[in-house]
Design a protein around this motif. Structure first.
Motif, PDB file in Angstrom:
ATOM      1  N   ALA A 116       0.871  -1.163   0.000  1.00 31.50           N
ATOM      2  CA  ALA A 116       0.000   0.000   0.000  1.00 31.50           C
ATOM      3  C   ALA A 116       0.912   1.217   0.000  1.00 31.50           C
ATOM      4  CB  ALA A 116      -0.912   0.003   1.217  1.00 31.50           C
ATOM      5  N   LYS A 117       0.367   2.336  -0.234  1.00 31.17           N
ATOM      6  CA  LYS A 117       1.170   3.540  -0.256  1.00 31.17           C
ATOM      7  C   LYS A 117       1.874   3.711   1.083  1.00 31.17           C
ATOM      8  CE  LYS A 117       1.003   8.467  -1.297  1.00 31.17           C
ATOM      9  NZ  LYS A 117       0.128   9.622  -1.645  1.00 31.17           N
ATOM     10  N   ASN A 118       3.200   3.813   1.033  1.00 35.76           N
ATOM     11  CA  ASN A 118       4.020   4.024   2.220  1.00 35.76           C
ATOM     12  C   ASN A 118       3.978   2.890   3.239  1.00 35.76           C
ATOM     13  OD1 ASN A 118       4.782   6.559   1.232  1.00 35.76           O
ATOM     14  ND2 ASN A 118       2.955   7.496   2.110  1.00 35.76           N
ATOM     15  N   ALA A 119       3.550   1.704   2.837  1.00 37.26           N
ATOM     16  CA  ALA A 119       3.529   0.590   3.783  1.00 37.26           C
ATOM     17  C   ALA A 119       3.513  -0.737   3.038  1.00 37.26           C
ATOM     18  CB  ALA A 119       2.306   0.672   4.694  1.00 37.26           C
ATOM     19  N   LYS A 120       3.985  -1.765   3.692  1.00 36.96           N
ATOM     20  CA  LYS A 120       3.847  -3.128   3.203  1.00 36.96           C
ATOM     21  C   LYS A 120       3.126  -3.927   4.271  1.00 36.96           C
ATOM     22  CE  LYS A 120       8.010  -3.473   0.323  1.00 36.96           C
ATOM     23  NZ  LYS A 120       7.378  -3.774  -0.958  1.00 36.96           N
ATOM     24  N   TYR A 121       2.324  -4.860   3.842  1.00 32.39           N
ATOM     25  CA  TYR A 121       1.569  -5.685   4.771  1.00 32.39           C
ATOM     26  C   TYR A 121       1.863  -7.152   4.528  1.00 32.39           C
ATOM     27  CZ  TYR A 121      -0.937  -1.425   5.825  1.00 32.39           C
ATOM     28  OH  TYR A 121      -1.251  -0.155   6.207  1.00 32.39           O
ATOM     29  N   LEU A 122       2.173  -7.831   5.601  1.00 27.82           N
ATOM     30  CA  LEU A 122       2.398  -9.270   5.571  1.00 27.82           C
ATOM     31  C   LEU A 122       1.308  -9.918   6.393  1.00 27.82           C
ATOM     32  CD1 LEU A 122       4.426 -11.569   4.769  1.00 27.82           C
ATOM     33  CD2 LEU A 122       5.361 -11.308   7.060  1.00 27.82           C
ATOM     34  N   ARG A 123       0.733 -10.997   5.870  1.00 22.69           N
ATOM     35  CA  ARG A 123      -0.331 -11.678   6.598  1.00 22.69           C
ATOM     36  C   ARG A 123      -0.090 -13.176   6.583  1.00 22.69           C
ATOM     37  NH1 ARG A 123      -2.719  -7.373   3.843  1.00 22.69           N
ATOM     38  NH2 ARG A 123      -3.856  -5.920   5.205  1.00 22.69           N
ATOM     39  N   MET A 124      -0.691 -13.844   7.533  1.00 18.25           N
ATOM     40  CA  MET A 124      -0.647 -15.303   7.544  1.00 18.25           C
ATOM     41  C   MET A 124      -1.968 -15.828   8.102  1.00 18.25           C
ATOM     42  SD  MET A 124       2.293 -17.899   8.799  1.00 18.25           S
ATOM     43  CE  MET A 124       2.230 -17.563  10.560  1.00 18.25           C
TER      44      MET A 124
END
Length: 117
Positions: free
Chosen positions: A74-82
């Motif tokens: 996303a703009k100005n961020a990264k997201y990691l999920r599990m």
């Protein structure tokens, strides 16, 4: 510098599901591989799952078919999920988000996952 913040841990019964999330901020453009590690009491920290910037995934044998790792930007961020399904008592541990940037490991503060009836 990279900052990682996890969320989504908790208490769940055997066979239940949980979804962990990790928000990365800072120099996110430099992050390559991201992953989830866990550490149970009295045990060493172990890799649970990882995903490269190209989307290539790797799972520990103990979680294959039950856990699914994913990432999005996303703009100005990264997201990691599990997504963790069919949880077992042996999945109980503190789960840590990891990101690798310019060969350096960054870690979140950890989130507790407890699987118990």
């Amino acid at each position: 510098q990279v900052q990682l913040v996890e969320s989504g841990g908790g208490l769940v019964q055997p066979g239940g599901s949980l979804r962990l999330s990790c928000a990365a901020s800072g120099s996110i453009f430099s992050i390559n591989t991201m992953g989830w590690y866990r550490q149970a009491p009295g045990k060493e920290r172990e890799l649970v799952a990882s995903i490269t910037s190209y989307g290539r995934t790797n799972y520990a044998d103990s979680v294959k078919g039950r856990f699914t790792i994913s990432r999005d930007n996303a703009k100005n961020a990264k997201y990691l999920r599990m997504q963790m399904n069919s949880l077992k008592p042996e999945d109980t541990a503190v789960y840590y988000c990891n990101g690798v940037s310019w060969g350096r490991d960054y870690w979140g503060q950890g989130t507790q996952v407890t699987v118990s009836s």
